[in-house]
Enzyme design. Structure first.
Site, PDB file in Angstrom:
ATOM      1  N   ASP A 185      23.319  41.047  15.096  1.00 45.04           N
ATOM      2  CA  ASP A 185      23.867  40.365  13.813  1.00 45.04           C
ATOM      3  C   ASP A 185      25.209  40.011  14.281  1.00 45.04           C
ATOM      4  O   ASP A 185      25.773  40.142  15.422  1.00 45.04           O
ATOM      5  CB  ASP A 185      24.122  41.525  12.753  1.00 45.04           C
ATOM      6  CG  ASP A 185      24.067  40.865  11.346  1.00 45.04           C
ATOM      7  OD1 ASP A 185      25.057  40.118  10.982  1.00 45.04           O
ATOM      8  OD2 ASP A 185      23.112  41.098  10.507  1.00 45.04           O
ATOM      9  N   HIS A 238      15.447  33.179   3.963  1.00 45.98           N
ATOM     10  CA  HIS A 238      15.650  32.822   2.473  1.00 45.98           C
ATOM     11  C   HIS A 238      16.845  32.407   2.253  1.00 45.98           C
ATOM     12  O   HIS A 238      17.429  31.749   1.447  1.00 45.98           O
ATOM     13  CB  HIS A 238      15.050  33.735   1.418  1.00 45.98           C
ATOM     14  CG  HIS A 238      15.871  34.857   1.199  1.00 45.98           C
ATOM     15  ND1 HIS A 238      15.921  35.322   0.126  1.00 45.98           N
ATOM     16  CD2 HIS A 238      16.659  35.574   2.080  1.00 45.98           C
ATOM     17  CE1 HIS A 238      16.818  36.367  -0.006  1.00 45.98           C
ATOM     18  NE2 HIS A 238      17.415  36.637   1.219  1.00 45.98           N
TER      19      HIS A 238
END
Ligand SMILES: C[S@@+](CC[C@H](N)C(=O)[O-])C[C@H]1O[C@@H](n2cnc3c(N)ncnc32)[C@H](O)[C@@H]1O
Length: 441
Positions: A291, A337
């Site tokens: 991340d 998404h």
């Protein structure tokens, strides 16, 4: 393709349906010797999930759907629309103020506290507190057990019992709500764009040219404060770990055991909570959580000592080629998404084409995400969660929630060698686990 139908039931029909669903719930709870729903602060936070789950869930969904319709009948069209436009925003504002000023925790879990004493514990005056509480109490959030004193109800206790609801409220109401109120303005200004830097969010927060949601989360603040939004966002993501997005569905939706001693790269893995749960359950697996740098603190705060050797954190920007390109499995949970097709394709291609070679033949991409069902086939309370996710993505990144065929097309567009082999949606899950295999031929 389904379609949404108008509710044809009469006022009395709705009332009977409510009585019948309520009785089903009462009987199931009684049969299992569980407490009945109440506003007492000691009430359970959630319904049980056990062999009667499907029956209980059906009754709950019908009860909620019928209660919504009966509220609309009872209000009448004119008042319903007028009240919605007028009141709802303040319900949300009050909730946000309670979270921001630490009010959920400042009210004692047992007993009560006077407004005057509470004003000494939080950065608000007694007058401000009374105004916020009075509105919240119309919806059973806190109550006055005696004059000038406030106490918790089951609803106001939820963020105390589950602290991740506080960053969840902060992200949704402190960050996204100002943006969602600008969605129509952003559409007027930018049209039907897919540019993640031309969003309602960028308009509401004056992000400046070329800045997207994650640039803002990562860089807002000065000095040691910088990245405070990203750190809170990582905590907010843990709040999604419950209900339909519970981590167990990502675990149940794929045969992790069958991977043997593989390395799983958890791309955009946030604090790494999914990898840590998988590592606990499957001791042969190793995990690299990737991340942005500001999220590393959240990972370090969460990683148990005994998992440190098998679950590590790597700072990585998925807009660049994947350093772990030779791993066996890439997990993308709630990541694609967030992005429009063009960017999602870039993220996928970055996985396949590493700096020193391509993804291994037979390697898998596991996506755990919403798959938009056809319209009208799931109960309206669940349908609303999918449409909410879709509008949320539109508001913050100009992205969208995809239908099954959209997902298959996305992988094919990213690379012809990607084959979508399974869509698994465990019972009760809002997430579907999509298994994609890379054939290096
Ligand atoms: C919606 S969260 C999902 C987090 C986690 N996978 C989960 O299931 O809760 C999306 C994650 O993508 C990360 N992210 C956003 N842009 C990124 C980038 N360019 N490179 C790597 N991670 C990024 C965010 O920091 C965030 O943790």
């Amino acid at each position: 393709m389904g379609s949404a139908h108008i509710d044809q039931r009469s006022l009395l029909g709705l009332a009977e349906s409510i009585a019948s669903s309520a009785k089903t719930i009462v009987d199931i709870l009684k049969g299992q010797k569980l407490p009945q729903p109440s506003f007492l602060p000691c009430s359970p936070m959630k319904y049980p999930e056990n062999p009667e789950f499907a029956k209980l869930q059906d009754a709950r969904m019908n009860l909620i759907t019928s209660a919504w319709a009966i509220e609309q009948f009872a209000a009448g069209p004119q008042d319903y629309v007028y009240w919605q436009a007028y009141t709802i925003k303040h319900d949300l504002t009050v909730l946000n103020a309670f979270a921001k000023f630490g009010i959920f925790d400042a009210v004692p879990p047992d007993g009560d506290i006077s407004y005057a004493d509470l004003a000494r514990k939080v950065p608000l005056t007694e007058r401000q507190l009374r105004r916020l509480f009075r509105h919240a109490m119309t919806k059973n959030i806190f109550f006055e057990p005696r004059p000038d004193h406030v106490a918790h109800t089951a609803l106001s206790m939820a963020p105390v019992k589950n602290p991740t609801l506080k960053p969840w409220i902060h992200h949704n109401l402190g960050e996204v709500l100002p943006a969602s109120s600008r969605l129509a303005d952003a559409v007027e200004k930018y049209g039907d764009t897919q540019d993640p830097t031309q969003t309602a969010l960028s308009m509401a927060w004056n992000l400046g040219k070329g800045k997207s949601l994650f640039d803002w989360l990562e860089n807002d603040g000065e000095g040691p404060e910088r990245g405070w939004r990203a750190r809170l966002f990582a905590q907010a993501m843990q709040a999604m770990d419950g209900g339909g997005h519970d981590r167990r569905y990502t675990i149940q939706g794929f045969n992790w055991e069958g991977l043997g001693g593989a390395t799983v790269v958890d791309v955009g893995g946030s604090s790494g909570f999914i990898s840590m749960s998988l590592a606990e359950k499957f001791p042969a697996l190793r995990f690299v959580v990737q991340d942005l740098p500001e999220v590393e603190d959240a990972f370090n705060a969460l990683i148990p000592t005994d998992l440190r050797s098998r679950v590590t954190f790597q700072r990585y920007d998925f807009m660049t080629p994947q350093p772990q390109y030779s791993a066996d499995v890439f997990l993308l949970r709630h990541v694609l998404h967030d992005w429009t097709d063009a960017i999602a394709i870039k993220i996928l291609r970055n996985l396949i084409n590493g700096p020193g070679g391509t993804m291994k033949d037979g390697a898998r991409i596991i996506v755990s995400d919403n798959v938009m069902p056809p319209m009208g086939v799931i109960p309206p309370p669940l349908e609303r969660l999918t449409t909410t996710a879709d509008l949320q993505m539109w508001t913050v990144t100009n992205a969208l929630e995809r239908r099954k065929d959209d997902w298959i097309d996305l992988f094919k567009q990213a690379d012809e060698r990607l084959e979508t082999v399974a869509f698994v949606q465990p019972e009760g899950s809002s997430d579907t686990v999509i298994e994609v295999v890379f054939h290096d031929k």
